[in-house]
Design an enzyme around this catalytic site. Structure first.
Site, PDB file in Angstrom:
ATOM      1  N   GLU A   1      10.319  -3.600   0.375  1.00  0.00           N
ATOM      2  CA  GLU A   1       9.190  -2.879   0.981  1.00  0.00           C
ATOM      3  C   GLU A   1       8.488  -3.842   1.914  1.00  0.00           C
ATOM      4  O   GLU A   1       8.168  -4.973   1.529  1.00  0.00           O
ATOM      5  CB  GLU A   1       8.201  -2.346  -0.062  1.00  0.00           C
ATOM      6  CG  GLU A   1       7.098  -1.507   0.590  1.00  0.00           C
ATOM      7  CD  GLU A   1       6.027  -1.029  -0.378  1.00  0.00           C
ATOM      8  OE1 GLU A   1       6.348  -0.507  -1.457  1.00  0.00           O
ATOM      9  OE2 GLU A   1       4.835  -1.203  -0.029  1.00  0.00           O
TER      10      GLU A   1
ATOM     11  N   GLU B   1       6.227  -2.948  -7.962  1.00  0.00           N
ATOM     12  CA  GLU B   1       5.203  -3.991  -7.949  1.00  0.00           C
ATOM     13  C   GLU B   1       4.544  -4.238  -9.298  1.00  0.00           C
ATOM     14  O   GLU B   1       3.402  -4.667  -9.382  1.00  0.00           O
ATOM     15  CB  GLU B   1       4.142  -3.697  -6.872  1.00  0.00           C
ATOM     16  CG  GLU B   1       4.742  -3.783  -5.489  1.00  0.00           C
ATOM     17  CD  GLU B   1       3.750  -3.573  -4.365  1.00  0.00           C
ATOM     18  OE1 GLU B   1       2.597  -3.235  -4.643  1.00  0.00           O
ATOM     19  OE2 GLU B   1       4.159  -3.748  -3.205  1.00  0.00           O
TER      20      GLU B   1
END
Ligand code: 147
Length: 670
Positions: free
Chosen positions: A243, A168
């Site tokens: 995810e 991320e």
């Protein structure tokens, strides 16, 4: 009621299936890490631990996962704690730290075909050479990641299948190309890169940079809300929800996971979905409690809970394998006319067929993120027409989950029904709202069951750990590092002829040491090492530990604490009661917070380096007592009103630098 029913017809055929990389099924996965989500699993009693691992990994039993994604520990906070790096320092290398190696081996034991995917959330500071990015010295980063896959192979006989870039956070085109080259050169051509564990942004570079495109195997996006971008689809690369989920594991969490498992393909063309996280083996009072396929956070009792999302996984994972293909939308997968969705999957020979239906209503399937636009689902009859290679199928196995959200009603998960007969290639199925149904030619599925786990119990008191019964490199049981990396070492590094001037602790024994020396390349930046333990409901408690600050690579202060009110990425703002010793200045202090903005008491205490001394903090009936060695530095003083009413016990240091702990002891002060 009858008037709510809707009749529709869907056609399931192999005629339009395109067997290419973008329609191949890469499996259902789950994440251990990001971070420390499996922390409490390793110290379960063997019996229950094996049961938990069976529920997760054994084929044809439970979640029967196809893929295990693990954090490449970076010595820094990555959600529930920090995970240890294999290279704390540029000169350091140790493949026995943490629990991910162990977990990967346990997964492989149960399913040799499970694929492994490694991803860093953070990196040790040296990888950034003192900067906060891993891309300023890309060759350091590539070498560091290479060392991890080499250790997996050479020390643990684990073949890593996939690697990500930086969880991320920004990806970097140059770095991705370099990593690809470094892996190839070292003989790891098999490892596929998934880019970039964030949004679909990297699709743009894949479309415009052939070398980057060649280095990228799949695009992986997080919490995509079942959608992918047009650019991502145009790349022709496999698209993954690398995810997703992260929702409390009750019936709504189950609804979330069931819905996105189907719709990630139907809406977004995604061919793998990976749940954060695998198992809630972290304390409930850390962030995102039980956002997991199952719960196992009581190693002291052996209690664990097999929860709905695990069985939602089984609806797909036990009926299709990586290497199968999704049937395209409109040709075997799609939306149902009265709401809900279905996906068809077939093996490479088009011999097997699996169809998974979900009719999750909006309010019973919202995930943690992103927000879910409103929609309606109604009960419906679906007539399924099997055509092409599937026309000869005469019977389909039938598994069903019925989610009930009415008070007093309980949901039924993953129940085998009588097989359905297919007459002239046709059958009709009634689908109520909030059900998941698998129809399949696959006969091997089972709803696995192990013996009933022991009942839940609170964290036991009194509790003590002298840190002697460990292999060096191990992480301490139950104690969860939030900032810094804490591991068992042979003995403090600088006390060869050490002293034990105040405490009578034997200096030659093992101890627990905070090992991080410089600011990591963080995922969420924090600088005061702290590890927490125990029961968040503890109020009147006594915490003690022997502490020692080595004279080289020293931290400037060391503490024990009680009523610590938070961990995770918010650990830096933890409040509680902290008893500090500062060896450089020969001072002590009591503060109400980790950041030392709320100092309550302080004074001089001659202590020095390389010496053990015991810190004891006791909270009782609105008062506290602090002792250093045998000397009481605060006696029955009133606890400031800003002290949290409950919290974890813990220990730590003022900044990065070595700090050693021994003889941790916690008892009730009631
Ligand atoms: C993800 C992380 O990758 C995981 O390690 C874990 O923290 C998980 C918890 O839900 O979330 O990070 C995100 C954190 C916040 C957002 C998205 C992902 N967000 O606010 O959109």
């Amino acid at each position: 009621s009858f008037e709510n029913k809707f009749n529709s017809k869907i056609r399931i055929s192999d005629e339009s299936v395109i067997k290419n990389a973008a329609s191949m099924f890469y499996g259902i996965g789950a994440i251990s890490g990001g971070g420390a989500t499996s922390k409490l699993l390793q110290n379960y009693p063997q019996n229950q631990r094996d049961q938990i691992l069976d529920y997760l990994f054994l084929p044809n039993f439970g979640a029967s996962l196809h893929m295990l994604k693990v954090e490449i520990g970076g010595d820094s906070q990555s959600t529930e704690g920090t995970e240890a790096s294999h290279m704390h320092h540029s000169w350091d290398l140790n493949y026995n730290r943490g629990y991910e190696w162990w977990l990967m081996k346990e997964a492989k034991k149960r399913n040799p075909n499970i694929t492994l995917y490694g991803l860093p959330w953070a990196f040790p500071g040296w990888v950034g050479n003192g900067t906060s990015s891993p891309y300023n010295y890309p060759s350091l980063t590539a070498k560091y990641v290479l060392k991890w896959v080499q250790g997996a192979k050479d020390y643990h006989n684990l073949t890593i299948d996939y690697l990500g870039i930086w969880n991320e956070r920004a990806y970097d085109v140059e770095y991705v190309r370099l990593l690809r080259a470094v892996l190839d050169h070292a003989g790891f051509k098999n490892i596929r890169l998934v880019v970039g564990d964030g949004d679909w942004g990297p699709a743009h570079d894949v479309l415009n940079d052939p070398q980057f495109a060649a280095a990228t195997f799949a695009l992986g996006a997080h919490y995509p809300g079942t959608l992918s971008s047009d650019e991502a689809k145009r790349t022709g690369k496999p698209l993954w929800a690398s995810e997703d989920f992260s929702t409390f594991n009750d019936d709504i969490g189950s609804g979330c996971w069931a819905r996105i498992l189907n719709r990630n393909f139907v809406d977004g063309g995604m061919t793998s979905s990976i749940a954060w996280n695998l198992v809630a083996a972290y304390y409930d009072n850390l962030p995102f409690p039980r956002c997991s396929l199952m719960t196992a956070n009581e190693p002291w009792s052996g209690h664990y809970e097999v929860t709905g999302p695990l069985w939602m996984t089984a609806h797909t994972s036990q009926f299709a394998l990586p290497g199968w293909y999704y049937l395209p939308v409109g040709g075997g997968s799609g939306r149902l006319p009265s709401g809900g969705s279905y996906v068809g999957l077939t093996d490479s020979n088009t011999k097997q067929l699996t169809i998974i239906f979900e009719t999750m209503s909006h309010d019973h399937s919202e995930c943690i993120r992103p927000s879910l636009p409103p929609y309606t689902v109604k009960p419906q009859n679906v007539t399924i027409k099997l055509a092409g290679a599937f026309a000869s199928i005469t019977q389909l196995y039938y598994w069903k989950s019925v989610l009930s959200y009415k008070k007093g009603d309980s949901s039924t998960y993953f129940v085998k029904q009588s097989p359905l007969q297919v007459k002239s290639g046709q059958l009709t199925l009634f689908l109520d709202v909030d059900v998941v149904v698998t129809l399949s030619t696959v006969a091997t599925a089972t709803k696995g069951q192990r013996s009933q786990p022991p009942p839940s119990k609170p964290f036991p008191l009194p509790y003590s750990d002298n840190f002697q019964n460990y292999q060096p490199g191990s992480n301490p049981l139950n104690l969860v590092p939030q900032v810094g990396s804490f591991e068992i070492v042979d003995s403090p590094p600088t006390v060869g002829n050490g002293r034990s001037i105040i405490d009578n602790y034997n200096v030659n024994k093992q101890c627990l040491m905070q090992t991080v020396l410089q600011q990591p390349v963080d995922w969420c930046k924090q600088s005061q090492p702290i590890a927490v333990i125990g029961n968040y409901n503890w109020s009147d408690i006594s915490v003690s530990a022997s502490v020692l600050v080595p004279s080289v690579n020293s931290t400037t202060g060391i503490f024990v604490a009680a009523r610590i009110d938070q961990g995770g990425c918010g650990a830096f703002q933890a409040k509680g009661l902290f008893l500090w010793l500062f060896p450089a200045s020969n001072q002590y202090a009591v503060t109400n917070d980790l950041a030392q903005t709320k100092k309550i008491k302080g004074g001089s205490f001659v202590y020095g380096y390389d010496a053990w001394v015991k810190l004891t903090l006791t909270l009782q009936s609105g008062k506290y007592t602090a002792k250093i060695g045998n000397q009481t530095v605060a006696n029955s003083e009133t606890l400031p009103g800003s002290t949290p009413s409950t919290g974890f016990a813990g220990l730590g240091s003022e900044n990065f630098g070595l700090a050693c702990f021994a003889n941790l002891s916690i008892s009730s002060a009631n």
